[in-house]
Design a protein around this motif. Sequence first.
Motif, PDB file in Angstrom:
ATOM      1  N   PRO A   1      -1.025  -5.357   0.593  1.00 12.69           N
ATOM      2  CA  PRO A   1      -2.201  -4.936   1.345  1.00 12.69           C
ATOM      3  C   PRO A   1      -3.224  -6.059   1.501  1.00 12.69           C
ATOM      4  O   PRO A   1      -3.276  -6.977   0.692  1.00 12.69           O
ATOM      5  N   ARG A   2      -4.038  -5.961   2.554  1.00 15.72           N
ATOM      6  CA  ARG A   2      -5.095  -6.943   2.800  1.00 15.72           C
ATOM      7  C   ARG A   2      -6.103  -6.924   1.648  1.00 15.72           C
ATOM      8  O   ARG A   2      -6.628  -7.947   1.266  1.00 15.72           O
ATOM      9  N   PHE A   3      -6.405  -5.718   1.146  1.00 14.12           N
ATOM     10  CA  PHE A   3      -7.372  -5.597   0.053  1.00 14.12           C
ATOM     11  C   PHE A   3      -6.776  -4.820  -1.120  1.00 14.12           C
ATOM     12  O   PHE A   3      -6.096  -3.829  -0.920  1.00 14.12           O
ATOM     13  N   ASP A   4      -7.045  -5.281  -2.323  1.00 11.26           N
ATOM     14  CA  ASP A   4      -6.620  -4.551  -3.511  1.00 11.26           C
ATOM     15  C   ASP A   4      -7.637  -3.492  -3.880  1.00 11.26           C
ATOM     16  O   ASP A   4      -7.305  -2.482  -4.482  1.00 11.26           O
ATOM     17  N   SER A   5      -8.897  -3.752  -3.542  1.00 14.38           N
ATOM     18  CA  SER A   5      -9.950  -2.835  -3.939  1.00 14.38           C
ATOM     19  C   SER A   5     -11.111  -2.979  -2.952  1.00 14.38           C
ATOM     20  O   SER A   5     -11.318  -4.058  -2.403  1.00 14.38           O
TER      21      SER A   5
ATOM     22  N   LYS B   1      -6.117  -0.118 -10.887  1.00 14.55           N
ATOM     23  CA  LYS B   1      -4.946  -0.884 -10.464  1.00 14.55           C
ATOM     24  C   LYS B   1      -4.560  -1.804 -11.610  1.00 14.55           C
ATOM     25  O   LYS B   1      -5.399  -2.538 -12.126  1.00 14.55           O
TER      26      LYS B   1
ATOM     27  N   ILE C   1      -7.819  -3.928 -12.101  1.00  8.85           N
ATOM     28  CA  ILE C   1      -9.101  -3.661 -11.459  1.00  8.85           C
ATOM     29  C   ILE C   1      -9.477  -2.226 -11.786  1.00  8.85           C
ATOM     30  O   ILE C   1      -8.657  -1.323 -11.642  1.00  8.85           O
TER      31      ILE C   1
ATOM     32  N   HIS D   1      -3.528 -10.714  -9.351  1.00  5.59           N
ATOM     33  CA  HIS D   1      -2.434  -9.923  -8.835  1.00  5.59           C
ATOM     34  C   HIS D   1      -1.213 -10.825  -8.720  1.00  5.59           C
ATOM     35  O   HIS D   1      -1.000 -11.458  -7.692  1.00  5.59           O
TER      36      HIS D   1
ATOM     37  N   ARG E   1      -1.259 -14.378  -6.896  1.00  7.09           N
ATOM     38  CA  ARG E   1      -2.487 -14.583  -6.119  1.00  7.09           C
ATOM     39  C   ARG E   1      -3.687 -13.904  -6.783  1.00  7.09           C
ATOM     40  O   ARG E   1      -3.528 -13.126  -7.714  1.00  7.09           O
ATOM     41  N   ALA E   2      -4.869 -14.199  -6.250  1.00  5.76           N
ATOM     42  CA  ALA E   2      -6.084 -13.569  -6.776  1.00  5.76           C
ATOM     43  C   ALA E   2      -6.163 -12.129  -6.270  1.00  5.76           C
ATOM     44  O   ALA E   2      -5.489 -11.751  -5.312  1.00  5.76           O
ATOM     45  N   TRP E   3      -6.998 -11.326  -6.932  1.00  4.25           N
ATOM     46  CA  TRP E   3      -7.284  -9.983  -6.423  1.00  4.25           C
ATOM     47  C   TRP E   3      -8.098 -10.123  -5.144  1.00  4.25           C
ATOM     48  O   TRP E   3      -9.031 -10.924  -5.086  1.00  4.25           O
ATOM     49  N   ARG E   4      -7.765  -9.321  -4.137  1.00  2.00           N
ATOM     50  CA  ARG E   4      -8.532  -9.364  -2.889  1.00  2.00           C
ATOM     51  C   ARG E   4      -9.437  -8.148  -2.825  1.00  2.00           C
ATOM     52  O   ARG E   4      -8.974  -7.013  -2.875  1.00  2.00           O
TER      53      ARG E   4
END
Lengths: 132, 394
Positions: A125-129, B84, B241, B254, B257-260
């Motif tokens: 996904p583009r965003f995790d949160s 998450k 998260i 994640h 990669r970093a959390w977005r």
Amino acid sequence: MINRLSERYLGEKLFTGDLVILLAALIVLVMLYLQYWHSNANGEQVVVMVSGKFWSNLDLYEDQVIEIPGKLGISIVSISNGKIRFRSSPCSTKQCIHQGWLHQGGEFAACLPNEVSVQIVGPDPRFDSINF
Amino acid sequence: MSKLLPATFWFTEPWFAKRWFAKSWPTKRHFIKQCPVDAMRPIIPRVIKPFFIVILALLLGSCSKSPGAYHEQFLEFGTLVDVKIWGVNEDKARQIVAVIADDFAFMHQAWHAWKPGSLGRVNQLLPSGEKFTVGPSIIPLIKRSAKLSKSSGYRFNPAIGRLVRLWGFADDAPPQGPPPTEKAIKEIVALNPTMDDLILNDIQLKSINPAVHLDFGGFAKGVAVDMAIAHLQELGIENAIVNAGGDLRAIGQHGERAWRVGIRNPRGEGILAAVDVQGDESIFTSGDYERFFEYEGKRYHHILDPHTGYPAQGVASVTIFDTKADRADAAATALFIAGVDDWHQVAQSMGVTGVMLVASDGAIHMTPNLKNRVYFENQPPNQIIWSKPLSIAQ
């Protein structure tokens, strides 16, 4: 000597080892196809939760209007062109409707009074949160 | 001779290898009379099969997923909590999330300002002016919030529970209006309840101001998120998260990669900005769109300025970047109230690491350390005002 060997083998017949290699190649081909072509663009779906529990999985690429029964009443969401939004909800602030169209993976809208939430999910996904 | 043969020869002509290992030098007869398939037949199960099984196993192994992100939501704390966890198998992750959900349920019950519970009891006893024993879960809340309230110049003030109740923002359902009368508001503001009016002696508490009524609305969420992260770390989780109704703290990353994280647009639809989070960071936002009511065409939101008694003006939302979630939560409220002119000074004295403030007129005020981290989505904002850097206090 090696040349004489290959002369003798080439074009003669299929050996068991050849069959194994062909089979393996076919399996790899099918796997790659399934992984990269079969699924839609981002493999994105919508997860609908009611009262904190999983309610349904919707396809983001199939235009539809869905009625979701929540705690207070029915929330209506519509999906079109890979986007989803709340159409109506029996809450007072209508925050869920003000969220507007969601289209990126991870985006999320909820009607808390009605305990209904929708979120776009996908393999990457583009965003995790979402912070708000 | 064997040294001269290429390695591939031994793979393509295993029958030859067999002869060689058997110490009988292959004669012309071996090349001509022994049909390769016949010669290979006895060694297919022993040599070639395992070879292909290993290759197939590697291929299939690369397809089956290693434990990726586990995602679960639950309704608790009067909001939607979203957890998450990365890199833990599903069974373990599910158990861990259940533990976190229990924590949240306990904190919601114990820390509600008006419902029966630990804090409800404290609020019943405070006006008496007598000292009484406080439930143990409340003590760290009082200590920490008193410190933060002071450093925010009393803008973040959990002692104004009565004011919050007067406006109707204490209930789960948003108020319908009308707003309270000016006289009622002025009465509470004049009594000036603050955290300094509380005297905490070991486990005994007493208030010297009968107007003090604790409401940890702008703070409990941050504490809960901190506790959830601490609990996760104790259970060996390094990448997670915890997002409680839009306010979050992230640890680790994640996978590769970093959390977005997406920051929602306080005006209009969709996402305003994207930010990558790695390591340990809290991102908390206070906005005027979160809880509000409209009465006779005027909008009243839930972030009350304790000095005036009315909703703070001039700001649409404040997003705080910090390590600790409880401080980020308190600072989001405090900076919202401080407004466009004073936010930098309050951020400095509270010690947060980064600020993004969206003013009512749409201008975005930001600390320069966010310059290369926050990416605006779709249309860039019409105006970004870069502030002076925040020097690390403490």
